[in-house]
Design a protein around this motif. Structure first.
Motif, PDB file in Angstrom:
ATOM      1  N   UNK A 423       0.419  -1.183  -0.497  1.00 24.63           N
ATOM      2  CA  UNK A 423      -0.215   0.233   0.244  1.00 24.63           C
ATOM      3  C   UNK A 423       0.801   1.909  -0.028  1.00 24.63           C
ATOM      4  N   UNK A 424       1.840   1.050   0.480  1.00 29.42           N
ATOM      5  CA  UNK A 424       2.507   2.401   0.752  1.00 29.42           C
ATOM      6  C   UNK A 424       3.722   2.506  -0.298  1.00 29.42           C
ATOM      7  N   UNK A 425       4.078   1.455  -1.323  1.00 27.92           N
ATOM      8  CA  UNK A 425       5.108   1.802  -2.109  1.00 27.92           C
ATOM      9  C   UNK A 425       3.934   2.843  -3.507  1.00 27.92           C
ATOM     10  N   UNK A 426       5.035   3.467  -3.933  1.00 25.13           N
ATOM     11  CA  UNK A 426       4.792   4.900  -4.745  1.00 25.13           C
ATOM     12  C   UNK A 426       4.389   4.047  -6.117  1.00 25.13           C
ATOM     13  N   UNK A 427       3.205   4.626  -6.231  1.00 21.42           N
ATOM     14  CA  UNK A 427       1.970   4.548  -7.615  1.00 21.42           C
ATOM     15  C   UNK A 427       1.531   2.710  -7.311  1.00 21.42           C
ATOM     16  N   UNK A 428       1.221   2.644  -6.128  1.00 18.18           N
ATOM     17  CA  UNK A 428       0.826   1.168  -6.483  1.00 18.18           C
ATOM     18  C   UNK A 428      -0.735   1.410  -5.735  1.00 18.18           C
ATOM     19  N   UNK A 429      -1.686   0.379  -6.832  1.00 19.61           N
ATOM     20  CA  UNK A 429      -2.812   1.065  -6.335  1.00 19.61           C
ATOM     21  C   UNK A 429      -3.673  -0.202  -6.332  1.00 19.61           C
ATOM     22  N   UNK A 430      -4.826  -0.694  -5.477  1.00 19.49           N
ATOM     23  CA  UNK A 430      -5.290  -2.251  -5.049  1.00 19.49           C
ATOM     24  C   UNK A 430      -6.088  -2.070  -7.148  1.00 19.49           C
ATOM     25  N   UNK A 431      -6.109  -3.016  -7.325  1.00 15.79           N
ATOM     26  CA  UNK A 431      -6.749  -2.892  -8.760  1.00 15.79           C
ATOM     27  C   UNK A 431      -8.010  -3.319  -8.985  1.00 15.79           C
ATOM     28  N   UNK A 442      -0.107   7.916  -4.917  1.00 18.17           N
ATOM     29  CA  UNK A 442       1.043   8.054  -4.726  1.00 18.17           C
ATOM     30  C   UNK A 442       0.622   8.760  -3.473  1.00 18.17           C
ATOM     31  N   UNK A 443      -0.742   8.978  -2.572  1.00 14.95           N
ATOM     32  CA  UNK A 443      -0.899   9.570  -1.964  1.00 14.95           C
ATOM     33  C   UNK A 443      -0.346   9.287  -0.410  1.00 14.95           C
ATOM     34  N   UNK A 444      -0.309   7.848  -0.717  1.00 16.14           N
ATOM     35  CA  UNK A 444      -0.054   6.949   0.764  1.00 16.14           C
ATOM     36  C   UNK A 444       1.627   6.866   1.131  1.00 16.14           C
ATOM     37  N   UNK A 445       2.360   6.557  -0.029  1.00 13.72           N
ATOM     38  CA  UNK A 445       3.787   6.644  -0.752  1.00 13.72           C
ATOM     39  C   UNK A 445       4.296   8.330   0.353  1.00 13.72           C
ATOM     40  N   UNK A 446       3.350   8.997   0.426  1.00 15.33           N
ATOM     41  CA  UNK A 446       3.903  10.500   0.602  1.00 15.33           C
ATOM     42  C   UNK A 446       3.401  10.779   1.985  1.00 15.33           C
ATOM     43  N   UNK A 447       2.411  10.500   2.590  1.00 16.87           N
ATOM     44  CA  UNK A 447       2.013   9.862   4.303  1.00 16.87           C
ATOM     45  C   UNK A 447       3.211   8.978   4.730  1.00 16.87           C
TER      46      UNK A 447
END
Ligand code: ADP
Length: 480
Positions: A423-431, A442-447
């Motif tokens: 979840x916290x990886x850059x560009x990752x989205x649940x399909x 990007x949101x969670x990666x920034x968090x």
């Protein structure tokens, strides 16, 4: 008859004659008056012993001389001392000593030369051993997999990385044919083809996939021929450089470019459309114009949030971000976030609530960044919660661990277990979530960057598909 035989015969005959004469004297009593029987017996025995000693002396002398000559010939091997020449035992012994000393000197010289050669060989062995260990150390320090095969397609040397990638036992692998060592037939063929091609001028580059631990890894393989001074191909050097990460990043980048341009285009098109309508005078009354202005403002905010996320991540990652730490109280940050997000929550009939800890606490942090992190968590909770759901923001204080936490709990779609670790990886989205809402991953990666990289805190998540999720961020208390 030989001399020894003749002498023996003469000595024997003389001894027998002596004994016979004495015996006759005793029997006939010719000397009876002068010498008694006991003396005659003693004389007989003496003659016999003397005769025997004479025979042995003669035989022994002959044998010693023969043996000495033979020994000298053996030592010198030059026949200097002729067999027929009769020399005295003293000369014989002197010659023998000289010959032995000469031979000893010769042997000593040979020994010295051999010792020198052995030392030289030992040094050469030590030097080549050190060179081999040095080469092996270099080889093992290389992170790329390297294997060298010989003219018979057998493994000459390889490093640990190669043994790991191609899964073979390094200790047992030397001189094993590659087709028995490597299960990847395509790679075996590549090595064989390279050797047979004999192309020493160019390296061969091939992109190749190898299955590893249930995953496919992509390798950039470089193959080059090894030659001897006669320019004959004596083997092949194969280097496998893992480019899986680069491949993933380049795929992510192109995904990112298309998804960011989509994300940017959507609010932009919306802003353009409403501005055009306003310009064309399509909003006749004040209320409609007000609605249009609100939409334009919220879309412009969305645009700027997106751009902020992208810029902030790249600033934090490159280490050029300016952190302005100050004493902040989390409840006041949460209030601000709620004020901004309330319209979105209302639009989806989502109840947005806050439950603050009764304890007083402060944190030393960059207010704008913490605001951005809480905003991203609350924004996601609203985004991934169906209409009619609820989102609660809770603050918690762990006095023992000296941590202050913000937990954002929603009654949304939840997250599948296999996605939790990414979840916290850059560009990752649940399909499955791509149909539910637009996003960039990007949101969670920034968090995570804000909380962990910049403030030394910790992010976490608990979730159940269909029931909802709780995202939390814990920050160290201000101990000042
Ligand atoms: P995005 O722009 O896609 O929302 P994020 O980095 O904020 O990017 O989130 C990454 C992914 O995590 C989302 O695409 C979504 O699949 C999942 N996710 C984040 N927050 C939630 C949530 N509250 N509930 C369910 N899934 C979520």
């Amino acid at each position: 008859m030989k001399t020894a035989g003749k002498l023996t015969l003469i000595a024997g005959v003389a001894a027998a004659a002596g004994i016979g004469a004495l015996f006759w004297c005793r029997q006939s009593g010719a000397l009876g008056r002068v010498v008694d029987d006991a003396w005659l017996w003693a004389a007989e025995a003496g003659v016999a012993v003397a005769g025997t000693m004479l025979i042995f002396w003669l035989l022994g002398g002959q044998a010693t001389e023969r043996r000495t000559r033979k020994l000298m010939r053996m030592i010198e091997q030059d026949g200097e001392t002729g067999q027929g020449a009769r020399i005295s035992p003293w000369t014989l012994l002197t010659n023998l000593e000289v010959a032995i000393q000469r031979k000893l000197r010769l042997n000593q010289a040979t020994m010295a030369e051999m010792t020198r050669q052995r030392r030289e060989l030992e040094i050469q062995m030590r030097v080549s051993d050190a060179a081999r260990q040095h080469t092996e150390a270099i080889l093992h320090s290389i992170s790329d997999a390297v294997l060298v095969t010989d003219a018979f397609n057998e493994l000459a040397i390889a490093n640990e990385a190669a043994a790991g990638v191609l899964r073979f036992d390094l200790a047992e692998s030397r001189h094993t044919p590659v087709d028995r060592l490597i299960t990847d037939n395509a790679l075996v063929k590549l090595i064989k083809d390279t050797r047979e091609s004999g192309n020493t001028a160019n390296h061969r580059h091939v992109e190749h996939e190898i299955g590893r631990g249930g995953r496919k890894q992509v390798y950039d393989i470089t193959l080059s021929c090894v030659t001897n001074p006669q320019q004959e191909v004596t083997g092949v050097v194969t280097i496998l450089h893992d480019i899986t990460k680069e491949k993933e990043i380049s795929e992510m980048k192109s995904d990112f470019v298309s998804s960011v341009s989509h994300e940017l285009r959507t609010p932009l098109s919306s802003i353009k459309a409403y501005v055009e309508m306003l310009v064309d005078g399509e909003a006749n009354d004040e209320q409609t114009r007000g609605e249009f202005y609100n939409i334009i403002q919220s879309e412009a905010n969305r645009l700027s949030r997106l751009i902020d996320n992208i810029l902030n991540i790249s600033r934090i990652e490159s280490g050029v971000v300016k952190v302005q730490r100050e004493n902040i109280s989390l409840p006041s940050v949460i209030k601000e976030v709620m004020g901004v997000m309330l319209p979105q929550a209302r639009a989806k009939q989502i109840t947005l609530t806050e439950k603050a800890s009764p304890l007083y606490y402060q944190i030393l942090a960059d207010k704008d960044m913490i605001y951005q992190a809480v905003l991203n968590l609350v924004g996601n909770a609203i985004k991934y919660t169906p209409a009619g759901g609820s989102v609660n923001i809770e603050t918690e204080v762990d006095d023992h661990a000296r941590l202050v936490s913000v937990n954002v709990t929603d009654t949304g779609v939840g997250i599948p277990a296999d996605a939790m670790g990414h979840l916290f990886e850059k560009f990752f989205r649940v399909a499955d979530h791509k149909k539910i809402a637009k996003g960039t991953g990007l949101g969670l990666n920034l968090v995570k960057h804000i909380v962990e990289t910049v403030h030394g805190g910790k992010v976490g998540v608990r979730s159940q598909v269909g029931k909802g999720s709780t995202f939390s961020m814990s920050l160290p208390m201000d101990e000042g």
